[in-house]
Design a protein around this motif. Sequence first.
Motif, short mmCIF file in Angstrom:
data_model
loop_
_atom_site.label_atom_id
_atom_site.label_comp_id
_atom_site.label_asym_id
_atom_site.label_seq_id
_atom_site.Cartn_x
_atom_site.Cartn_y
_atom_site.Cartn_z
N LYS A 92 2.81 4.14 -13.53
CA LYS A 92 3.56 3.08 -14.21
C LYS A 92 4.51 3.68 -15.23
N THR A 93 4.09 4.77 -15.85
CA THR A 93 4.92 5.44 -16.84
C THR A 93 6.24 5.90 -16.24
N ASN A 94 6.21 6.30 -14.98
CA ASN A 94 7.40 6.78 -14.27
C ASN A 94 7.99 5.68 -13.39
N GLU A 95 7.68 4.44 -13.74
CA GLU A 95 8.26 3.27 -13.06
C GLU A 95 7.93 3.21 -11.59
N GLY A 96 6.85 3.87 -11.19
CA GLY A 96 6.44 3.75 -9.80
C GLY A 96 7.42 4.33 -8.80
N ARG A 97 8.15 5.34 -9.20
CA ARG A 97 9.09 5.97 -8.27
C ARG A 97 8.34 6.52 -7.06
N THR A 98 8.98 6.44 -5.92
CA THR A 98 8.32 6.85 -4.68
C THR A 98 9.01 8.03 -4.02
N TYR A 99 8.26 8.66 -3.15
CA TYR A 99 8.76 9.80 -2.37
C TYR A 99 8.28 9.63 -0.94
N TYR A 100 9.14 10.02 0.01
CA TYR A 100 8.76 10.04 1.42
C TYR A 100 9.26 11.34 2.03
N ALA A 101 8.41 11.98 2.80
CA ALA A 101 8.85 13.12 3.57
C ALA A 101 9.82 12.63 4.65
N ASP A 102 10.70 13.50 5.07
CA ASP A 102 11.68 13.14 6.09
C ASP A 102 11.01 12.63 7.37
N SER A 103 9.85 13.18 7.68
CA SER A 103 9.18 12.83 8.92
C SER A 103 8.70 11.38 8.96
N VAL A 104 8.57 10.74 7.80
CA VAL A 104 8.05 9.37 7.77
C VAL A 104 9.03 8.39 7.13
N LYS A 105 10.12 8.90 6.60
CA LYS A 105 11.08 8.05 5.89
C LYS A 105 11.61 6.97 6.83
N ARG A 137 9.86 4.62 8.10
CA ARG A 137 8.77 4.08 8.92
C ARG A 137 7.53 3.76 8.08
N PHE A 138 7.28 4.54 7.05
CA PHE A 138 6.11 4.35 6.19
C PHE A 138 6.56 3.78 4.85
N THR A 139 5.69 2.96 4.27
CA THR A 139 5.98 2.38 2.96
C THR A 139 4.73 2.49 2.09
N ILE A 140 4.90 3.06 0.93
CA ILE A 140 3.80 3.15 -0.03
C ILE A 140 3.97 2.05 -1.06
N SER A 141 2.86 1.45 -1.45
CA SER A 141 2.94 0.37 -2.43
C SER A 141 1.65 0.33 -3.25
N ARG A 142 1.75 -0.37 -4.34
CA ARG A 142 0.63 -0.46 -5.27
C ARG A 142 0.35 -1.93 -5.57
N ASP A 143 -0.89 -2.34 -5.44
CA ASP A 143 -1.30 -3.69 -5.83
C ASP A 143 -2.16 -3.56 -7.07
N SER A 144 -1.58 -3.85 -8.22
CA SER A 144 -2.29 -3.66 -9.48
C SER A 144 -3.46 -4.62 -9.62
N ASP A 145 -3.32 -5.82 -9.08
CA ASP A 145 -4.42 -6.80 -9.19
C ASP A 145 -5.66 -6.31 -8.45
N LYS A 146 -5.45 -5.66 -7.31
CA LYS A 146 -6.57 -5.15 -6.52
C LYS A 146 -6.85 -3.69 -6.82
N ASP A 147 -6.00 -3.09 -7.69
CA ASP A 147 -6.16 -1.68 -8.05
C ASP A 147 -6.26 -0.82 -6.78
N THR A 148 -5.31 -1.04 -5.91
CA THR A 148 -5.31 -0.39 -4.59
C THR A 148 -3.90 0.11 -4.29
N VAL A 149 -3.83 1.24 -3.64
CA VAL A 149 -2.55 1.76 -3.15
C VAL A 149 -2.61 1.75 -1.63
N TYR A 150 -1.52 1.31 -1.03
CA TYR A 150 -1.45 1.19 0.42
C TYR A 150 -0.40 2.14 0.99
N LEU A 151 -0.63 2.52 2.22
CA LEU A 151 0.38 3.20 3.00
C LEU A 151 0.56 2.41 4.29
N GLN A 152 1.65 1.67 4.36
CA GLN A 152 1.97 0.89 5.56
C GLN A 152 2.69 1.81 6.53
#
Length: 123
Positions: free
Chosen positions: A52-65, A67-82
């Motif tokens: 959160k301190t770094n505003e949730g900036r994201t990174y993707y390797a070229d191999s998955v850019k 196609r994959f999406t990373i996200s954070r659900d703070s209410d469930k305290d869970t991180v997902y990789l779609q």
Amino acid sequence: QVVESGGGLVQPGGSLRLSCVASGRTLEYYGIGWFRQAPGKEREEISCISSKTNEGRTYYADSVKGRFTISRDSDKDTVYLQMDNVKPEDTGAYYCALVWSGDYCQGLAYEHWGQGTQVTVSS
């Protein structure tokens, strides 16, 4: 304890969503990385989301850019990789890892690792 879930067998072109939770930790204060280790290859960082301190900036390797999406659900305290439009080369063990840092997530020295969840892409 870091725990991944959601792996399994999926056909090429299909989708899968991986989840990462950590007992006793509030994930929004951690950088969270997803790593993949394919058979016979080294483990690679494929995506991460900064704290959160770094505003949730994201990174993707070229191999998955794109196609994959990373996200954070703070209410469930869970991180997902779609994972969408998966390919056979996405097959491997997927690991979630945490690092207590306010820096941009990519390339950090991750401290806490899960046991991994297996993803197999095959028809």
